[in-house]
Design an enzyme around this catalytic site. Structure first.
Site, PDB file in Angstrom:
ATOM      1  N   ASP A 193       0.852  -1.190   0.000  1.00  0.00           N
ATOM      2  CA  ASP A 193       0.000   0.000   0.000  1.00  0.00           C
ATOM      3  C   ASP A 193       0.890   1.242   0.000  1.00  0.00           C
ATOM      4  O   ASP A 193       1.689   1.442   0.926  1.00  0.00           O
ATOM      5  CB  ASP A 193      -0.892   0.032   1.256  1.00  0.00           C
ATOM      6  CG  ASP A 193      -2.121  -0.858   1.114  1.00  0.00           C
ATOM      7  OD1 ASP A 193      -2.418  -1.308  -0.011  1.00  0.00           O
ATOM      8  OD2 ASP A 193      -2.790  -1.102   2.142  1.00  0.00           O
ATOM      9  N   GLU A 249     -12.564   1.053  -4.327  1.00  0.00           N
ATOM     10  CA  GLU A 249     -11.308   0.519  -4.857  1.00  0.00           C
ATOM     11  C   GLU A 249     -11.521   0.118  -6.304  1.00  0.00           C
ATOM     12  O   GLU A 249     -12.487  -0.566  -6.615  1.00  0.00           O
ATOM     13  CB  GLU A 249     -10.890  -0.710  -4.032  1.00  0.00           C
ATOM     14  CG  GLU A 249      -9.669  -1.392  -4.602  1.00  0.00           C
ATOM     15  CD  GLU A 249      -9.063  -2.441  -3.670  1.00  0.00           C
ATOM     16  OE1 GLU A 249      -9.550  -2.581  -2.534  1.00  0.00           O
ATOM     17  OE2 GLU A 249      -8.103  -3.097  -4.103  1.00  0.00           O
ATOM     18  N   GLY A 298      -3.293  -5.392   1.585  1.00  0.00           N
ATOM     19  CA  GLY A 298      -4.040  -6.616   1.296  1.00  0.00           C
ATOM     20  C   GLY A 298      -4.466  -7.231   2.615  1.00  0.00           C
ATOM     21  O   GLY A 298      -3.734  -7.165   3.605  1.00  0.00           O
ATOM     22  N   HIS A 338      -0.750  -0.799  -4.517  1.00  0.00           N
ATOM     23  CA  HIS A 338      -2.066  -0.156  -4.467  1.00  0.00           C
ATOM     24  C   HIS A 338      -1.862   1.249  -3.918  1.00  0.00           C
ATOM     25  O   HIS A 338      -1.283   1.416  -2.837  1.00  0.00           O
ATOM     26  CB  HIS A 338      -3.018  -0.945  -3.558  1.00  0.00           C
ATOM     27  CG  HIS A 338      -3.355  -2.298  -4.103  1.00  0.00           C
ATOM     28  ND1 HIS A 338      -4.363  -3.066  -3.599  1.00  0.00           N
ATOM     29  CD2 HIS A 338      -2.812  -3.009  -5.131  1.00  0.00           C
ATOM     30  CE1 HIS A 338      -4.433  -4.195  -4.290  1.00  0.00           C
ATOM     31  NE2 HIS A 338      -3.495  -4.181  -5.222  1.00  0.00           N
ATOM     32  N   ASN A 346     -19.065  -5.183   6.691  1.00  0.00           N
ATOM     33  CA  ASN A 346     -19.598  -3.899   7.167  1.00  0.00           C
ATOM     34  C   ASN A 346     -20.968  -3.638   6.521  1.00  0.00           C
ATOM     35  O   ASN A 346     -21.492  -4.482   5.783  1.00  0.00           O
ATOM     36  CB  ASN A 346     -18.594  -2.768   6.904  1.00  0.00           C
ATOM     37  CG  ASN A 346     -18.405  -2.479   5.415  1.00  0.00           C
ATOM     38  OD1 ASN A 346     -19.238  -2.850   4.588  1.00  0.00           O
ATOM     39  ND2 ASN A 346     -17.313  -1.825   5.076  1.00  0.00           N
ATOM     40  N   THR A 382     -19.553  -1.836  12.130  1.00  0.00           N
ATOM     41  CA  THR A 382     -19.851  -0.531  11.553  1.00  0.00           C
ATOM     42  C   THR A 382     -19.238   0.514  12.468  1.00  0.00           C
ATOM     43  O   THR A 382     -18.726   0.192  13.545  1.00  0.00           O
ATOM     44  CB  THR A 382     -21.378  -0.331  11.390  1.00  0.00           C
ATOM     45  OG1 THR A 382     -21.606   0.874  10.656  1.00  0.00           O
ATOM     46  CG2 THR A 382     -22.091  -0.209  12.733  1.00  0.00           C
ATOM     47  N   GLY A 391     -10.807  -2.583   9.187  1.00  0.00           N
ATOM     48  CA  GLY A 391     -11.785  -3.670   9.071  1.00  0.00           C
ATOM     49  C   GLY A 391     -11.107  -5.042   9.188  1.00  0.00           C
ATOM     50  O   GLY A 391     -11.622  -5.946   9.848  1.00  0.00           O
ATOM     51  N   ASP A 392      -9.956  -5.188   8.561  1.00  0.00           N
ATOM     52  CA  ASP A 392      -9.232  -6.477   8.613  1.00  0.00           C
ATOM     53  C   ASP A 392      -8.763  -6.774  10.036  1.00  0.00           C
ATOM     54  O   ASP A 392      -8.769  -7.926  10.488  1.00  0.00           O
ATOM     55  CB  ASP A 392      -7.983  -6.445   7.708  1.00  0.00           C
ATOM     56  CG  ASP A 392      -8.324  -5.971   6.317  1.00  0.00           C
ATOM     57  OD1 ASP A 392      -9.479  -6.133   5.912  1.00  0.00           O
ATOM     58  OD2 ASP A 392      -7.428  -5.418   5.653  1.00  0.00           O
TER      59      ASP A 392
HETATM   60  P1  AMP Z   1     -13.885  -1.446   6.641  1.00  0.00           P
HETATM   61  O1  AMP Z   1     -14.774  -0.421   6.074  1.00  0.00           O
HETATM   62  O2  AMP Z   1     -14.360  -2.849   6.433  1.00  0.00           O
HETATM   63  O3  AMP Z   1     -12.416  -1.268   6.385  1.00  0.00           O
HETATM   64  O4  AMP Z   1     -14.004  -1.263   8.224  1.00  0.00           O
HETATM   65  C1  AMP Z   1     -13.894  -0.047   8.801  1.00  0.00           C
HETATM   66  C2  AMP Z   1     -14.325  -0.230  10.228  1.00  0.00           C
HETATM   67  O5  AMP Z   1     -13.352   0.395  11.033  1.00  0.00           O
HETATM   68  C3  AMP Z   1     -15.645   0.440  10.574  1.00  0.00           C
HETATM   69  O6  AMP Z   1     -16.710  -0.457  10.395  1.00  0.00           O
HETATM   70  C4  AMP Z   1     -15.441   0.823  12.032  1.00  0.00           C
HETATM   71  O7  AMP Z   1     -15.922  -0.229  12.843  1.00  0.00           O
HETATM   72  C5  AMP Z   1     -13.936   0.928  12.190  1.00  0.00           C
HETATM   73  N1  AMP Z   1     -13.479   2.312  12.282  1.00  0.00           N
HETATM   74  C6  AMP Z   1     -13.481   3.242  11.312  1.00  0.00           C
HETATM   75  N2  AMP Z   1     -13.012   4.414  11.751  1.00  0.00           N
HETATM   76  C7  AMP Z   1     -12.684   4.237  13.053  1.00  0.00           C
HETATM   77  C8  AMP Z   1     -12.152   5.089  14.073  1.00  0.00           C
HETATM   78  N3  AMP Z   1     -11.889   6.359  13.827  1.00  0.00           N
HETATM   79  N4  AMP Z   1     -11.937   4.547  15.300  1.00  0.00           N
HETATM   80  C9  AMP Z   1     -12.220   3.240  15.547  1.00  0.00           C
HETATM   81  N5  AMP Z   1     -12.741   2.403  14.613  1.00  0.00           N
HETATM   82  C10 AMP Z   1     -12.971   2.881  13.392  1.00  0.00           C
HETATM   83  C1  GLC Z   2      -7.846  -4.172  -0.068  1.00  0.00           C
HETATM   84  C2  GLC Z   2      -6.862  -3.333  -0.845  1.00  0.00           C
HETATM   85  C3  GLC Z   2      -5.543  -3.208  -0.127  1.00  0.00           C
HETATM   86  C4  GLC Z   2      -5.759  -2.756   1.300  1.00  0.00           C
HETATM   87  C5  GLC Z   2      -6.808  -3.593   1.984  1.00  0.00           C
HETATM   88  C6  GLC Z   2      -7.146  -3.030   3.330  1.00  0.00           C
HETATM   89  O1  GLC Z   2      -7.393  -5.488  -0.014  1.00  0.00           O
HETATM   90  O2  GLC Z   2      -6.641  -3.913  -2.118  1.00  0.00           O
HETATM   91  O3  GLC Z   2      -4.725  -2.315  -0.808  1.00  0.00           O
HETATM   92  O4  GLC Z   2      -4.563  -2.823   2.019  1.00  0.00           O
HETATM   93  O5  GLC Z   2      -7.984  -3.661   1.225  1.00  0.00           O
HETATM   94  O6  GLC Z   2      -8.231  -3.669   3.881  1.00  0.00           O
END
Ligand code: AMP
Ligand code: GLC
Length: 452
Positions: free
Chosen positions: A33, A87, A111, A175, A291, A341, A437-438
């Site tokens: 990244d 993305e 990733g 990326h 999410n 979320t 999220g990961d």
């Molecule tokens: P994703 O969209 O799958 O990468 O997941 C993002 C997740 O990160 C959201 O669903 C939140 O639960 C969490 N998140 C995002 N922003 C924040 C933050 N500022 N502090 C703590 N958790 C966060």
């Molecule tokens: C996706 C993107 C990667 C990023 C990751 C984070 O896999 O391709 O660049 O690091 O999401 O969740």
């Protein structure tokens, strides 16, 4: 309910036992990244030079892929305007070169597999076997120290090496991540929330390229792990999904035969055919993480349009609508559904126990640490997130769940399943949002097994 006490007790219990997990398999997407923190003047000047009128078109509707600079800049504006992640695959070499010259502020592991490997192997100290489609020198340097392995066949034998010992000098899969904070302004747009747009200059991960070691020696890899997490299906399209899906089905068969629970990490999958194909895999999968945008997009292909709309209608997301959607997924045969979320998490499981909720609490601490620091490198970084306050908005969510399902201490019984809820800690000014999220999904899945 004293959430603060539950948080610290969950953290201590997971920390004490996290090293007991035997091994985790992580497949399939790893990349580099290149993170650029957007600046208003720079972005506006680039849009003007490229042609504002054309760029703005793409901020209204995302293109399918990036074939020109106007599409790149327009897609970035699309994300800023909505505060939503997106993305896209960058097809054009000149655009790849443009992004490279635009530059980055930081290079980081990317990733789902790469991010989870550094966390589970590098921070939690659990051995991980990872799929890295291309292991370049640069990619190798981004792996943490610790029990992180990639398989290699030498003299017909399967060996496990740390990625830095692999020495094959393969290609760079980069990326470009364009990050912006909440309130970021560009022209008349203002970001309602921090987020990022990703342009993938990578021909391997988007096509879910699977290395020969994983195609040919998978049955030798699996006995070395206790759990598996798969991800990276999101960029496939109706044109290229068939071959990787066939391999994945074969992998799931081996994993299930050896009784290795598999977690599938969703990511936003624009292609509807691929989304439907993912649904067909669910009976073979133990657990999924997603999410609200991902859950809504799945409801859409299940023919649940009204429910899909409800999931995107309010902030925080209506937890009753989320539970209804999770029940629909559970009926397809998956045993655990973890929804996250901004503000709260829910887990719907076909089994019962407080450990499901406590695993979510540990994950929320890991997420807050990741948002705050950008990268978590020690378990003590996670402890430092204990100070981040629990967000207020989750109170109304908790009350709604208490009223609808009689939830107690974050646990309820709903239509023959257990529903676990937690309010999360939200970092006011996160350093970065990519990979949070990961961090959430992998930490919760692993710590559930630690706490059993
Ligand atoms: P994703 O969209 O799958 O990468 O997941 C993002 C997740 O990160 C959201 O669903 C939140 O639960 C969490 N998140 C995002 N922003 C924040 C933050 N500022 N502090 C703590 N958790 C966060
Ligand atoms: C996706 C993107 C990667 C990023 C990751 C984070 O896999 O391709 O660049 O690091 O999401 O969740």
């Amino acid at each position: 309910m004293v959430w603060g006490e539950l948080y610290s007790s969950a953290f201590e219990r997971v920390r004490a036992k996290v090293g007991n997990v035997k091994g985790v398999l992580l497949a399939y997407n790893t990349n580099i990244d290149a993170i650029k923190y957007l600046e208003r003047n720079d972005l506006e000047a680039r849009v003007e030079r490229t042609g504002k009128e054309e760029v703005i078109q793409y901020s209204e509707e995302l293109p399918e892929s990036i074939k020109g600079v106007p599409q790149l800049l327009g897609s970035i504006l699309w994300s800023v305007k909505r505060g939503k992640a997106a993305e896209l695959y960058v097809e054009s070499c000149p655009v790849r070169f443009y992004m490279r010259r635009w530059g980055w502020d930081e290079l980081r592991m990317g990733g789902q597999v790469g991010i989870m490997a550094n966390l589970i192997g590098g921070v939690y100290g659990i051995p991980v076997i990872t799929h890295v489609p291309q292991l370049s020198k640069l990619q190798a340097t981004l792996f943490n120290d610790g029990p992180i392995y990639v398989p290699r066949v030498e003299d017909g034998k399967l060996k496990l090496l740390h990625p830095r010992e692999f020495n094959n000098n393969e290609e760079n899969c980069i990326h470009y991540i364009y990050e912006f904070p909440r309130g970021f302004r560009v022209f008349d747009f203002e970001a309602p929330r921090e987020n990022r747009f990703i342009g993938s200059a990578d021909d391997y991960n988007p096509n879910l390229y699977i290395r020969s070691e994983f195609r040919e020696r998978f049955d030798e890899i699996v006995p070395r792990v206790q759990l598996a997490i798969i991800s990276g299906l999101q960029a496939l399209t109706r044109k290229n999904y068939r071959e990787p899906f066939e391999i994945i089905r074969g992998h799931l068969e081996v994993l299930n035969e050896k009784k290795v629970p598999v977690h599938l990490e969703f990511a936003f999958t624009p292609d509807k055919t691929v989304r439907k194909e993912i649904l067909k895999l669910l009976p073979e999968i133990w657990s999924v993480g997603l999410n609200e945008v991902e859950l809504a997009s799945i409801m859409e292909v299940m023919g649940e349009k009204d429910l899909a709309e409800k999931l995107l209608a309010s902030d925080p997301v209506n937890p009753i609508a989320v539970t209804e959607a999770m029940l629909k997924l559970a009926e397809l045969g998956v045993r655990r559904i973890h929804f996250h979320t901004y503000g709260y998490y829910l887990a719907l499981t076909s089994y019962r126990g407080d450990f499901v909720r406590d695993a979510l609490l540990f994950a929320a601490l890991a997420a807050a640490a990741k948002a705050k620091l950008g990268d978590v490198s020690l378990i003590n970084d996670i402890a430092s997130a204990m100070d981040v306050p629990i967000n207020d908005k989750a109170k109304a969510v908790e009350e709604a769940l208490v009223k609808e399902y009689g939830m107690k201490n974050g646990i309820a019984e709903v239509s023959g399943y257990q529903l676990a809820f937690i309010p999360t800690k939200i970092v006011e000014k996160p350093k970065s949002t990519v990979g949070v999220g990961d961090t959430i999904s992998s930490s919760a899945f692993i710590s559930e097994f630690v706490l059993r």
